[in-house]
Design a protein around this motif. Structure first.
Motif, PDB file in Angstrom:
ATOM      1  N   MET A   1       0.850  -1.173   0.000  1.00  0.00           N
ATOM      2  CA  MET A   1       0.000   0.000   0.000  1.00  0.00           C
ATOM      3  C   MET A   1       0.893   1.232   0.000  1.00  0.00           C
ATOM      4  O   MET A   1       1.888   1.273   0.709  1.00  0.00           O
ATOM      5  N   LEU A   2       0.520   2.218  -0.804  1.00  0.00           N
ATOM      6  CA  LEU A   2       1.236   3.490  -0.875  1.00  0.00           C
ATOM      7  C   LEU A   2       0.253   4.621  -0.666  1.00  0.00           C
ATOM      8  O   LEU A   2      -0.912   4.523  -1.044  1.00  0.00           O
ATOM      9  N   THR A   3       0.750   5.695  -0.090  1.00  0.00           N
ATOM     10  CA  THR A   3      -0.074   6.883   0.012  1.00  0.00           C
ATOM     11  C   THR A   3       0.813   8.114   0.001  1.00  0.00           C
ATOM     12  O   THR A   3       1.994   8.050   0.323  1.00  0.00           O
ATOM     13  N   SER A   4       0.229   9.195  -0.396  1.00  0.00           N
ATOM     14  CA  SER A   4       0.861  10.510  -0.322  1.00  0.00           C
ATOM     15  C   SER A   4      -0.236  11.526  -0.562  1.00  0.00           C
ATOM     16  O   SER A   4      -1.329  11.173  -1.024  1.00  0.00           O
ATOM     17  N   ARG A   5       0.054  12.752  -0.285  1.00  0.00           N
ATOM     18  CA  ARG A   5      -0.944  13.795  -0.547  1.00  0.00           C
ATOM     19  C   ARG A   5      -1.216  13.896  -2.036  1.00  0.00           C
ATOM     20  O   ARG A   5      -2.332  14.175  -2.455  1.00  0.00           O
ATOM     21  N   THR A   6      -0.207  13.653  -2.854  1.00  0.00           N
ATOM     22  CA  THR A   6      -0.382  13.741  -4.302  1.00  0.00           C
ATOM     23  C   THR A   6      -1.273  12.620  -4.819  1.00  0.00           C
ATOM     24  O   THR A   6      -2.107  12.844  -5.690  1.00  0.00           O
ATOM     25  N   LEU A   7      -1.110  11.407  -4.277  1.00  0.00           N
ATOM     26  CA  LEU A   7      -1.972  10.292  -4.695  1.00  0.00           C
ATOM     27  C   LEU A   7      -3.404  10.490  -4.199  1.00  0.00           C
ATOM     28  O   LEU A   7      -4.342   9.983  -4.807  1.00  0.00           O
ATOM     29  N   GLY A   8      -3.566  11.189  -3.074  1.00  0.00           N
ATOM     30  CA  GLY A   8      -4.896  11.516  -2.580  1.00  0.00           C
ATOM     31  C   GLY A   8      -5.514  10.503  -1.643  1.00  0.00           C
ATOM     32  O   GLY A   8      -6.386  10.830  -0.868  1.00  0.00           O
TER      33      GLY A   8
END
Length: 172
Positions: A1-8
């Motif tokens: 699982m990945l997350t970032s502010r750019t991915l939303g």
């Protein structure tokens, strides 16, 4: 699982290639493919890091995540939450070769658990290395951060047939 502010929001990812497990200081790369999304951007890689150049370590070290509201929301199941990216500034101290024969960038940007695998970026926004490990000397109260140079990452990506944007222009 990945997350970032750019991915939303949290995105599923699959490991498609990784270096074999080894001792501290050995190559440690993994290539992931987002399952349902496309990365909005990538940082260019540059094979050059020079002594005393300014660098920034980026990541999500556990110690700084303890008080991050976005991380707390993410840990509680909010798939739209993301922690704030932690950046620390330092300088390249030296370019060495380990006892295993691998090149490393020795730098002063603070690296903690959670920075491993994160980029070491120059002041032009290019990845010069991948933060991998630290050495701590309790007797001298010393701490050294190490990154694997992006040249090694470029070789790994080329072997994986994964495209990478490179930028070999001088930074300055």
């Amino acid at each position: 699982m990945l997350t970032s502010r750019t991915l939303g929001r949290i995105q599923a990812a699959r490991v498609i290639k990784m270096t074999p497990a080894g001792e501290t200081g050995s190559l440690d790369f993994a290539l992931l493919r987002l399952e349902t999304a496309v990365a909005p951007a990538t940082l260019p890689l540059t094979p050059s890091a020079s002594k005393l150049s300014t660098v920034y370590a980026a990541g999500y070290p556990g110690l700084t995540m303890l008080g991050d509201r976005g991380f707390m929301r993410l840990a509680s199941g909010d798939i739209f939450a993301s922690p704030d990216l932690n950046l620390t500034r330092g300088e390249v101290q030296s370019l060495q070769t380990t006892i295993h024969g691998l090149p490393v960038i020795v730098h002063t940007a603070s690296v903690l658990g959670g920075n491993s695998g994160g980029p070491l970026v120059d002041s032009c926004g290019r990845v010069v290395g991948v933060n991998t490990f630290i050495a701590v000397d309790q007797e001298q109260s010393g701490r050294v951060s190490y990154a694997q140079p992006s040249g090694e990452l470029m070789r790994f990506l080329n072997q994986s047939r994964a495209p990478a944007q490179t930028d070999t222009r001088p930074c300055g």
